[in-house]
Design an enzyme around this catalytic site. Structure first.
Site, PDB file in Angstrom:
ATOM      1  N   TRP A  90       0.831  -1.213   0.000  1.00 40.18           N
ATOM      2  CA  TRP A  90       0.000   0.000   0.000  1.00 40.18           C
ATOM      3  C   TRP A  90       0.856   1.250   0.000  1.00 40.18           C
ATOM      4  O   TRP A  90       0.506   2.261  -0.616  1.00 40.18           O
ATOM      5  CB  TRP A  90      -0.967  -0.005   1.184  1.00 40.18           C
ATOM      6  CG  TRP A  90      -1.886  -1.181   1.133  1.00 40.18           C
ATOM      7  CD1 TRP A  90      -1.941  -2.237   1.986  1.00 40.18           C
ATOM      8  CD2 TRP A  90      -2.885  -1.438   0.120  1.00 40.18           C
ATOM      9  NE1 TRP A  90      -2.901  -3.131   1.581  1.00 40.18           N
ATOM     10  CE2 TRP A  90      -3.485  -2.667   0.440  1.00 40.18           C
ATOM     11  CE3 TRP A  90      -3.314  -0.759  -1.015  1.00 40.18           C
ATOM     12  CZ2 TRP A  90      -4.503  -3.226  -0.337  1.00 40.18           C
ATOM     13  CZ3 TRP A  90      -4.323  -1.312  -1.794  1.00 40.18           C
ATOM     14  CH2 TRP A  90      -4.903  -2.526  -1.449  1.00 40.18           C
ATOM     15  N   ASP A 103      -0.751   7.090   6.207  1.00 41.32           N
ATOM     16  CA  ASP A 103      -1.886   6.201   5.971  1.00 41.32           C
ATOM     17  C   ASP A 103      -1.989   5.311   7.215  1.00 41.32           C
ATOM     18  O   ASP A 103      -1.110   4.491   7.462  1.00 41.32           O
ATOM     19  CB  ASP A 103      -1.607   5.368   4.713  1.00 41.32           C
ATOM     20  CG  ASP A 103      -2.674   4.311   4.456  1.00 41.32           C
ATOM     21  OD1 ASP A 103      -3.646   4.228   5.244  1.00 41.32           O
ATOM     22  OD2 ASP A 103      -2.532   3.563   3.465  1.00 41.32           O
ATOM     23  N   LYS A 154     -11.645  -1.124   8.892  1.00 43.89           N
ATOM     24  CA  LYS A 154     -10.904  -1.984   9.835  1.00 43.89           C
ATOM     25  C   LYS A 154     -11.256  -1.578  11.274  1.00 43.89           C
ATOM     26  O   LYS A 154     -12.119  -2.193  11.878  1.00 43.89           O
ATOM     27  CB  LYS A 154      -9.415  -1.911   9.535  1.00 43.89           C
ATOM     28  CG  LYS A 154      -9.127  -2.402   8.097  1.00 43.89           C
ATOM     29  CD  LYS A 154      -7.877  -1.818   7.544  1.00 43.89           C
ATOM     30  CE  LYS A 154      -7.762  -1.899   6.048  1.00 43.89           C
ATOM     31  NZ  LYS A 154      -7.763  -3.229   5.463  1.00 43.89           N
TER      32      LYS A 154
HETATM   33  N1  PMP Z   1      -3.944   1.417   2.959  1.00 45.41           N
HETATM   34  C1  PMP Z   1      -3.847   0.334   3.746  1.00 45.41           C
HETATM   35  C2  PMP Z   1      -2.843   0.311   4.843  1.00 45.41           C
HETATM   36  C3  PMP Z   1      -4.703  -0.741   3.528  1.00 45.41           C
HETATM   37  O1  PMP Z   1      -4.616  -1.831   4.307  1.00 45.41           O
HETATM   38  C4  PMP Z   1      -5.652  -0.684   2.475  1.00 45.41           C
HETATM   39  C5  PMP Z   1      -6.619  -1.794   2.185  1.00 45.41           C
HETATM   40  N2  PMP Z   1      -6.584  -2.903   2.908  1.00 45.41           N
HETATM   41  C6  PMP Z   1      -5.681   0.460   1.683  1.00 45.41           C
HETATM   42  C7  PMP Z   1      -4.833   1.494   1.951  1.00 45.41           C
HETATM   43  C8  PMP Z   1      -6.642   0.567   0.541  1.00 45.41           C
HETATM   44  O2  PMP Z   1      -7.905   0.842   1.020  1.00 45.41           O
HETATM   45  P1  PMP Z   1      -9.170   0.882   0.055  1.00 45.41           P
HETATM   46  O3  PMP Z   1      -9.444  -0.508  -0.389  1.00 45.41           O
HETATM   47  O4  PMP Z   1     -10.244   1.465   0.924  1.00 45.41           O
HETATM   48  O5  PMP Z   1      -8.812   1.770  -1.091  1.00 45.41           O
END
Ligand code: PMP
Length: 358
Positions: free
Chosen positions: A102, A170, A194
């Site tokens: 990510w 993030d 989460k």
């Molecule tokens: N950042 C992190 C740390 C994640 O774990 C995730 C998804 N598991 C995301 C971003 C992406 O999130 P989304 O699917 O809501 O775009």
């Protein structure tokens, strides 16, 4: 309905009380004669939901009025776009710490909007540890972005050094999971699915001085200043999503972050202990100081054993333990809503499996 022991990475397990309240609001919200699904986003009731949730975010994060709190849509990934759209410029590069999938994707999205410098990466180690924090950070950066918890690999920054430039994080997979100095951050964001509620909502918290740095033209929907001016209802808001997040915030406050952290440590400790002493399972992250309290990743010795363990878990009402498709094996997510008893059950099943197969 018999509830499963749900270790999914997101959408993740929510507390039973939150689900019950959310379900009741679907029937009728607060004597309005309307379902929460029918509640207008410009109603007084929704304005109250937004106000209380913002206040709770500030309270739980220890922030004063120098921060703005926004509920946005588009999950974590839209923040990968909005951060550089708003804060990078043709004059200032953006810095990224690459500690996992990510984090890397955030930097790749940023490259659409400006120059990106990756200051540290553990990609060569297949992200089984955190990268070393960069020794020097150019003070010419628009910001430095990091991912506090790497959901797919199970690493987590337990301490983050100050960078001398605005830090943007993030926190999608570890927000409100432990005591943390949130004032270190010029901005942080989290997809809700989460620790913060249901998918479809994202929290963004921005220090007000950052809003003055948005200089290039950004369309209103993607512009933090415009979202602040419109108090998170620039377009039809995700009323139900924000309400579910409010319920999670109330639950978090009632439980207390100190207790939540203590439980999270206990849960992760139980599972890592079992893994470190196992003859079948191997934890993905060997550097103990880098291990995540939220996502614990591990493998078994053979694909056959992995299949058999998933089957045994299913027989015992346990779901959501399969690893991310990019790494395989197992990933057990231990977000705030997971009770210690669920982890005890899982560890027990692991031991039974080991007795049968080692
Ligand atoms: N950042 C992190 C740390 C994640 O774990 C995730 C998804 N598991 C995301 C971003 C992406 O999130 P989304 O699917 O809501 O775009």
């Amino acid at each position: 309905m018999e509830r499963k022991l749900n270790f999914n990475a997101g959408p993740a397990a929510l507390p039973g009380s939150v689900l019950q309240e959310a379900a009741a609001a679907v029937h009728e919200y607060k004597n309005t004669g309307l379902s929460i699904l029918e509640l207008p986003h410009r109603s007084k009731e929704f304005a109250d939901i937004v106000a209380e949730s913002k206040q709770l975010v500030k309270e739980l994060c220890g922030l004063d009025d120098s921060y703005e709190v926004l509920w946005l849509q588009g999950g974590g990934r839209l923040q990968f776009c909005m951060v550089p759209m708003n804060f990078a410029s043709e004059f200032l590069s953006a810095g990224y710490i690459d500690s996992g999938h990510w984090a890397e994707e955030a930097s790749e999205y940023a490259a659409y909007y400006g120059d990106v410098q990756v200051l540290a990466s553990s990609k060569e180690q297949k992200y089984n540890c955190l990268p070393a924090w960069p020794e020097t950070v150019s003070q010419q950066l628009a910001y430095l972005h990091l991912t506090t918890n790497n959901t797919i690999y199970g690493t987590q920054w337990h301490k983050v050094p100050n960078a001398g430039v605005p830090l943007i994080a993030d926190m999608s997979s570890d927000i409100l999971s432990m005591q943390r100095d949130y004032t270190q951050y010029a901005m942080f964001y989290a997809a809700a699915q989460k620790n913060l509620g249901a998918a479809g909502t994202a929290l963004a918290v921005i220090r007000k001085d950052m809003l003055k740095r948005i200089v290039r033209p950004v369309a209103p929907m993607l512009n933090y200043n415009e979202q602040v001016k419109q108090n998170s209802i620039l377009n039809t808001a995700n009323v139900f999503g924000v309400y579910t997040s409010l319920l999670m915030l109330r639950w978090t406050k009632e439980k207390g972050i100190v207790n939540i952290e203590q439980e999270n440590r206990q849960k992760a400790g139980m599972l890592y202990d079992a893994l470190d002493n196992s003859r079948i399972f191997t934890p993905y992250v060997m550097t103990k100081a880098h291990r995540s309290m939220m996502n614990v990743c591990f493998t078994a010795k053979t694909p056959e054993q992995e299949k058999a363990f998933v089957a045994m878990c299913e027989e015992n009402n346990i779901t959501g333990i399969k690893g991310h498709r990019s790494v395989g094996g197992f990933r057990v997510s231990l977000y705030n809503a997971i009770p210690v008893s669920s982890v005890a059950t899982l560890v027990d099943i692991m031991k039974q499996f080991e007795a049968l197969n080692a």
